[in-house]
Design a protein around this motif. Structure first.
Motif, PDB file in Angstrom:
ATOM      1  N   GLY A 274       0.859  -1.145   0.075  1.00  0.00           N
ATOM      2  CA  GLY A 274      -0.005   0.127  -0.064  1.00  0.00           C
ATOM      3  C   GLY A 274       0.932   1.112   0.036  1.00  0.00           C
ATOM      4  N   LYS A 275       1.817   1.364   0.585  1.00  0.00           N
ATOM      5  CA  LYS A 275       2.929   2.492   0.695  1.00  0.00           C
ATOM      6  C   LYS A 275       4.541   1.899   0.511  1.00  0.00           C
ATOM      7  N   ASN A 276       5.488   2.593  -0.038  1.00  0.00           N
ATOM      8  CA  ASN A 276       6.660   2.384  -0.104  1.00  0.00           C
ATOM      9  C   ASN A 276       7.244   3.384   0.789  1.00  0.00           C
ATOM     10  N   GLU A 277       7.807   3.219   1.893  1.00  0.00           N
ATOM     11  CA  GLU A 277       8.371   4.233   2.895  1.00  0.00           C
ATOM     12  C   GLU A 277       9.142   3.589   3.923  1.00  0.00           C
ATOM     13  N   GLU A 278       9.819   4.060   4.849  1.00  0.00           N
ATOM     14  CA  GLU A 278      10.401   3.729   6.209  1.00  0.00           C
ATOM     15  C   GLU A 278       9.502   3.780   7.044  1.00  0.00           C
ATOM     16  N   VAL A 279       9.110   2.657   7.711  1.00  0.00           N
ATOM     17  CA  VAL A 279       8.115   2.613   8.995  1.00  0.00           C
ATOM     18  C   VAL A 279       8.436   2.645  10.166  1.00  0.00           C
ATOM     19  N   ASN A 280       8.550   3.419  11.037  1.00  0.00           N
ATOM     20  CA  ASN A 280       8.861   3.312  12.520  1.00  0.00           C
ATOM     21  C   ASN A 280       8.154   2.414  13.382  1.00  0.00           C
ATOM     22  N   PHE A 281       8.822   1.687  14.361  1.00  0.00           N
ATOM     23  CA  PHE A 281       8.066   0.941  15.052  1.00  0.00           C
ATOM     24  C   PHE A 281       8.525   1.228  16.693  1.00  0.00           C
ATOM     25  N   GLU A 282       7.809   0.554  17.602  1.00  0.00           N
ATOM     26  CA  GLU A 282       7.931   0.583  19.018  1.00  0.00           C
ATOM     27  C   GLU A 282       9.301  -0.478  19.432  1.00  0.00           C
ATOM     28  N   THR A 283       9.784   0.281  20.730  1.00  0.00           N
ATOM     29  CA  THR A 283      11.253  -0.544  21.228  1.00  0.00           C
ATOM     30  C   THR A 283      10.711  -2.034  21.521  1.00  0.00           C
ATOM     31  N   GLN A 284       9.325  -2.314  22.058  1.00  0.00           N
ATOM     32  CA  GLN A 284       9.237  -3.632  22.393  1.00  0.00           C
ATOM     33  C   GLN A 284       8.919  -4.670  21.260  1.00  0.00           C
ATOM     34  N   GLY A 285       8.767  -3.750  19.979  1.00  0.00           N
ATOM     35  CA  GLY A 285       9.041  -4.865  18.841  1.00  0.00           C
ATOM     36  C   GLY A 285       7.678  -5.012  18.136  1.00  0.00           C
ATOM     37  N   ILE A 286       7.556  -5.546  17.024  1.00  0.00           N
ATOM     38  CA  ILE A 286       6.454  -5.923  16.070  1.00  0.00           C
ATOM     39  C   ILE A 286       6.635  -7.101  15.617  1.00  0.00           C
ATOM     40  N   SER A 287       5.415  -7.749  15.115  1.00  0.00           N
ATOM     41  CA  SER A 287       5.597  -8.937  14.282  1.00  0.00           C
ATOM     42  C   SER A 287       5.543  -8.689  12.850  1.00  0.00           C
TER      43      SER A 287
END
Length: 396
Positions: A274-287
């Motif tokens: 859906g989009k091409n970009e850099e995506v930030n995520f939280e320090t506890q991590g994501i799947s």
């Protein structure tokens, strides 16, 4: 007439050459516009470039469990000693005050000026000037001599002073107070409101106490990491995990250094999403499943559901055959993980597969999309040739 015949022959030659080029190149698709490599090209990467030592691994439950296990962080409660200091211990550099009481008639300190804090007038008290415990760990008391203070509690110092004054003073009583605690401290630095050295007390201050004393963090809690350095050990955990689990709010020890780190983690998403970009995520991590959702999911008209790839420099312990694989300069393995979303069971696997900082998530175009591009180019070329032919037929 000769001019018309020349144009017709040129048109036929151009058409034949164009069709031959299109048909000859259609299988490789190298010349077609694309967001990146096809599924087949990536799957054949290890064979096509054996010197690169790149592994292509299918994501399944076994692989996800191994990767998840290698990413598990040690907890503060598992590694760092949580035993509270049984009693406050004086150290070299601390500033203390010693006061001595004598029962009347005062034999040793009787001529000393009364201390207004001494209490009833029937007793005499002497408050000696504040003194710093020297580098050898001693303080000096008149008529008692050099008293070891470092490594002792105030009660132990009081007992030795009383023992030294027995037979010299009349029923001496001693009180030792800590004026400035310069040794039993915790240093708090990093992304906090005010960096400080927090004195520890017999209460047993904890990790979040130190953070509160520093005025809290300056960034969102879910993007902060707490690092504790103690006796050569260094351990880090997401701040949110420490808040969520009271066991990780460990008792601090003298000399601990607490560093609040702002570490914005991110992955890059490319291809048919859906989009091409850099995506930030939280320090506890994501799947991986969450990462696909944050990327806007797969584009239904373009994406190859069997061509979801994750490019990563992986830890050797996360790999089955890492012993046989050449490592990069920083001791990691270049890996391409493939997820087949045509298989409904992989949606469960994707929920347990952890994302990592600087991962590249790529979704390839489906073969039908590449074919449609080819047909569009072929059709537009034929129409152009037909237009040239029509112009030639109408020419004199």
């Amino acid at each position: 007439m000769k001019n018309g015949k020349f144009l017709r022959n040129a048109a036929r030659g151009t058409a034949a050459l164009t069709v031959a080029m299109l048909v000859g190149c259609a299988s490789t698709q190298n010349w077609l516009p694309s967001a990146g490599a096809s599924r087949a090209q990536i799957q054949d990467l290890a064979q096509a470039q054996p010197a690169s030592n790149i592994q292509v691994v299918e994501i399944n439950d076994k692989v996800a469990r191994k990767v998840l296990g290698s990413k598990r962080q040690a907890l503060f409660s598992e590694v760092l000693d949580q035993t509270a200091q049984k009693a406050f211990v004086i150290g070299a550099g601390d500033v203390i005050e010693v006061s001595i009481w004598e029962a009347p008639p005062a034999a040793l300190f009787g001529s000393t000026v009364l201390d207004p804090r001494a209490g009833p007038a029937t007793t005499r008290a002497t408050a000696f000037p504040e003194q710093m415990v020297n580098v050898e760990g001693f303080i000096s008391i008149p008529f008692a001599g050099q008293i070891r203070a470092a490594g002792r509690t105030t009660n132990q110092i009081e007992a030795e002073v009383v023992q030294r004054l027995m037979g010299k003073a009349n029923q001496p009583q001693v009180l030792v107070r800590t004026i400035r605690n310069n040794t039993a401290n915790v240093t708090v630095v990093g992304e906090v409101t005010n960096s400080l050295r927090m004195p520890l007390t017999a209460k047993g201050e904890r990790l979040l106490d130190a953070l509160a004393a520093a005025g809290g963090v300056r960034q969102p809690v879910n993007k902060m990491t707490l690092q504790v350095s103690r006796a050569g050990q260094m351990l880090a955990m997401p701040l949110e995990a420490v808040i969520r689990d009271p066991k990780q709010n460990i008792v601090l020890q003298p000399g601990d250094v607490v560093t609040s780190l702002f570490q914005p983690l991110s992955f890059t998403v490319l291809g048919a999403t859906g989009k091409n970009e850099e995506v930030n995520f939280e320090t506890q991590g994501i799947s991986l499943a969450q990462a696909l959702a944050r990327a806007g999911g797969l584009q239904d008209a373009r994406a190859d559901a069997q061509g979801v790839f994750l490019f990563r420099f992986e830890l050797p312990e996360a790999m089955e055959n890492s012993a046989k694989t050449a490592l990069t300069a920083d001791g990691k393995v270049p890996v391409v993980y493939r997820l087949d979303l045509k298989d409904p069971a992989t949606f469960f696997v994707a929920q347990n597969f952890p994302m990592q900082n600087r991962d590249v998530l790529y979704v390839s175009n489906s073969p039908a999309t590449e074919l449609q591009k080819f047909l569009n180019i072929l059709t537009s070329t034929i129409y152009s040739i037909s237009a040239i032919g029509a112009a030639v037929r109408t020419s004199p």
